[in-house]
Enzyme design. Structure first.
Site, PDB file in Angstrom:
ATOM      1  N   GLU A  56      27.851  37.540  26.734  1.00  0.00           N
ATOM      2  CA  GLU A  56      28.459  38.424  27.729  1.00  0.00           C
ATOM      3  C   GLU A  56      29.763  39.018  27.200  1.00  0.00           C
ATOM      4  O   GLU A  56      30.051  40.197  27.418  1.00  0.00           O
ATOM      5  CB  GLU A  56      28.714  37.658  29.028  1.00  0.00           C
ATOM      6  CG  GLU A  56      29.336  38.522  30.126  1.00  0.00           C
ATOM      7  CD  GLU A  56      29.533  37.781  31.436  1.00  0.00           C
ATOM      8  OE1 GLU A  56      30.612  37.944  32.043  1.00  0.00           O
ATOM      9  OE2 GLU A  56      28.608  37.054  31.850  1.00  0.00           O
ATOM     10  N   GLU A 107      37.669  47.685  37.300  1.00  0.00           N
ATOM     11  CA  GLU A 107      38.096  46.851  38.425  1.00  0.00           C
ATOM     12  C   GLU A 107      39.413  47.302  39.039  1.00  0.00           C
ATOM     13  O   GLU A 107      40.431  47.440  38.346  1.00  0.00           O
ATOM     14  CB  GLU A 107      38.233  45.383  37.973  1.00  0.00           C
ATOM     15  CG  GLU A 107      38.542  44.430  39.109  1.00  0.00           C
ATOM     16  CD  GLU A 107      38.473  42.962  38.704  1.00  0.00           C
ATOM     17  OE1 GLU A 107      38.753  42.113  39.555  1.00  0.00           O
ATOM     18  OE2 GLU A 107      38.138  42.684  37.536  1.00  0.00           O
ATOM     19  N   LYS A 148      30.651  43.042  26.658  1.00  0.00           N
ATOM     20  CA  LYS A 148      31.796  43.693  27.291  1.00  0.00           C
ATOM     21  C   LYS A 148      32.656  44.484  26.309  1.00  0.00           C
ATOM     22  O   LYS A 148      33.418  45.364  26.734  1.00  0.00           O
ATOM     23  CB  LYS A 148      32.634  42.654  28.035  1.00  0.00           C
ATOM     24  CG  LYS A 148      31.968  42.186  29.328  1.00  0.00           C
ATOM     25  CD  LYS A 148      32.730  41.080  30.025  1.00  0.00           C
ATOM     26  CE  LYS A 148      32.075  40.743  31.365  1.00  0.00           C
ATOM     27  NZ  LYS A 148      32.707  39.591  32.045  1.00  0.00           N
ATOM     28  N   LYS A 159      35.953  27.207  39.128  1.00  0.00           N
ATOM     29  CA  LYS A 159      35.830  28.396  38.279  1.00  0.00           C
ATOM     30  C   LYS A 159      37.072  28.575  37.422  1.00  0.00           C
ATOM     31  O   LYS A 159      38.201  28.517  37.920  1.00  0.00           O
ATOM     32  CB  LYS A 159      35.625  29.664  39.121  1.00  0.00           C
ATOM     33  CG  LYS A 159      35.548  30.933  38.268  1.00  0.00           C
ATOM     34  CD  LYS A 159      35.348  32.195  39.089  1.00  0.00           C
ATOM     35  CE  LYS A 159      35.290  33.419  38.178  1.00  0.00           C
ATOM     36  NZ  LYS A 159      35.086  34.684  38.920  1.00  0.00           N
ATOM     37  N   GLU A 173      29.942  32.830  41.594  1.00  0.00           N
ATOM     38  CA  GLU A 173      31.135  33.369  40.944  1.00  0.00           C
ATOM     39  C   GLU A 173      31.775  34.450  41.823  1.00  0.00           C
ATOM     40  O   GLU A 173      32.992  34.475  42.020  1.00  0.00           O
ATOM     41  CB  GLU A 173      30.749  33.943  39.576  1.00  0.00           C
ATOM     42  CG  GLU A 173      31.941  34.365  38.743  1.00  0.00           C
ATOM     43  CD  GLU A 173      31.533  34.930  37.387  1.00  0.00           C
ATOM     44  OE1 GLU A 173      32.365  35.627  36.783  1.00  0.00           O
ATOM     45  OE2 GLU A 173      30.392  34.687  36.942  1.00  0.00           O
TER      46      GLU A 173
END
Length: 446
Positions: free
Chosen positions: A433, A256, A437, A200, A300
């Site tokens: 994506e 987050e 965002k 990743k 992920e």
């Protein structure tokens, strides 16, 4: 302001005391809009911090008593927060995404500030605080100088004022990397020979918005006006901003958490895996079910929480992990696992930052090989985007990962977004994506 008068009376009383070390004076005050109060001030740095969650404490920090600008000096912050006092100092600041790099001007790889003045809201209570670090009383000249510096800062405070309006305008947009460069980067990361050692990498994009009249006083963007409107559209997020000088500001509405530490109890999370929202409950439920079942997004998220647990293992006596659930934002849905830990005695915030930042949710896994790829191939400097921003104190420390963020400088706005690239990632879907965002803040700008 009556509040300043009352604090000055407390300040004058210190001249007849033997107190030394860190001192916080406070009075109750009535302020309706913290961002409106902040925007009216002339002291720098100007910092805003509002935590995520039901209690949602809110802070404004102005000026500085002391600051640290090297990552290794965060250990000194931890030492300084151990003073034997009813109040311990609170430092506000952040680490760049990659603290080994020089970073942005004014921000650098690391900057933490112990402010001269704080405005604090906890529940219904709002306090204006004046911070001092007093030398021993026998050092009379230095003692008096500290009192005078504090008094001068109080004299500069301005009353709360309405935020300037946020004018929508036409922007010229330039993406870095370009769409073609993005396709090449995704192809490199998803190649089987690369995946064999680095499953990743979080690739990111800077979208620069420029306008011919952005320098005009009538159309210049106020970072605090933008943050206030953005926060209304991102209630589930951390809201924060840093303005170390008038020339540039960094703001974020991030979903987050990096971690929250209360004493020796730690809360953190794995936030990775994304799908859109449609604005219809039935469709959103179907999309959430699709996200929970999607092997690419589950992989992920699993890479993120496995890495966090392994990094916490040497620092904790116990850790726990929840099953993935859906975090619903205004335009997006994410996979989220909550992680809790009991820390070993003596573990401090510097060790936690060193262990957890940057997480695989913004860097990749394994960390070092993912960061090496980003350093070599990403065509812009992330600076504090995806960095660790927050507040340190003896009792409680909390940091957010600075995603969903913007840098405002030189008549331009730079918006940032990232996407986790793993086996099976498709360049077009990941590019879309990134657009999703930044859609929230773009809708406010024009």
């Amino acid at each position: 302001m009556l509040a300043q008068t009352h604090i000055k009376q407390q300040l004058d009383a210190l001249r007849h005391s033997t107190v030394s070390g860190f001192v916080r004076l406070r009075v109750a005050v009535e302020v309706h809009s913290f961002l409106g109060w902040l925007a009216a001030q002339t002291l720098y740095p100007r910092i805003y911090w509002q935590a995520r969650g039901p209690a949602r404490p809110e802070y404004v920090a102005l000026g500085r008593i002391h600051e640290l600008t090297r990552p290794q000096d965060i250990q000194r912050v931890c030492d300084n927060t151990g003073v034997d006092s009813e109040d311990s100092p609170r430092y506000y600041g952040g680490l760049a995404f990659d603290p080994t790099q020089p970073g942005w001007p004014d921000f650098g790889p690391c900057r933490f500030v112990l402010p001269r003045i704080e405005l604090v809201r906890r529940g219904e209570c709002v306090s204006l605080c004046l911070n001092l670090w007093l030398p021993k009383r026998e050092r009379a000249t230095e003692f008096e100088a500290e009192l005078l510096a504090a008094e001068s800062a109080l004299d500069l405070l301005q009353p709360e004022a309405p935020l300037p309006p946020l004018h929508k305008q036409d922007w010229q947009r330039e993406d870095c990397p370009s769409h073609a460069q993005w396709q090449q980067l995704v192809a490199q990361v998803t190649a089987p020979e690369f995946q064999a050692h680095t499953p990743k990498v979080v690739l990111s994009r800077e979208s620069r918005l420029g306008a011919d009249d952005a320098q005009d006083d009538q159309t210049a963007i106020s970072p605090w006006s933008l943050l206030a409107q953005w926060a209304q559209h991102a209630q589930e997020c951390f809201h924060f901003g840093f303005q170390f000088s008038p020339q540039q500001s960094f703001i974020s509405c991030s979903p987050e958490r990096l971690y929250r530490r209360e004493g020796r109890h730690l809360q953190t999370e794995a936030l990775a895996g994304t799908i859109r929202r449609a604005g219809d409950d039935a469709i959103d439920q179907a999309l959430a079910a699709e996200l929970l079942a999607d092997s690419k997004n589950r992989l992920e998220n699993r890479l993120v929480h496995a890495d966090i647990l392994s990094r916490l293992a040497p620092l904790a006596t116990r850790t726990s992990l929840t099953e993935p659930r859906i975090l619903k934002l205004r335009l997006l849905q994410h996979l989220k696992c909550d992680i809790e830990a009991d820390l070993k005695p003596g573990v401090c915030d510097w060790q936690l930052l060193d262990a957890l930042h940057p997480t695989p949710a913004v860097g990749g896994a394994p960390r070092e090989s993912a960061l090496a790829f980003i350093r070599e191939h990403e065509p812009y400097d992330r600076g504090w985007y995806a960095g660790a921003c927050g507040m340190l104190s003896r009792e409680t420390s909390e940091f957010s990962v600075a995603i969903r963020s913007a840098l405002i400088q030189d008549g331009a706005i730079r918006l940032f977004a990232g996407a986790g690239i793993v086996a099976g990632s498709e360049p077009a879907a990941e590019w879309a994506e990134l657009d999703n965002k930044i859609a929230n803040v773009l809708s406010l700008l024009g």
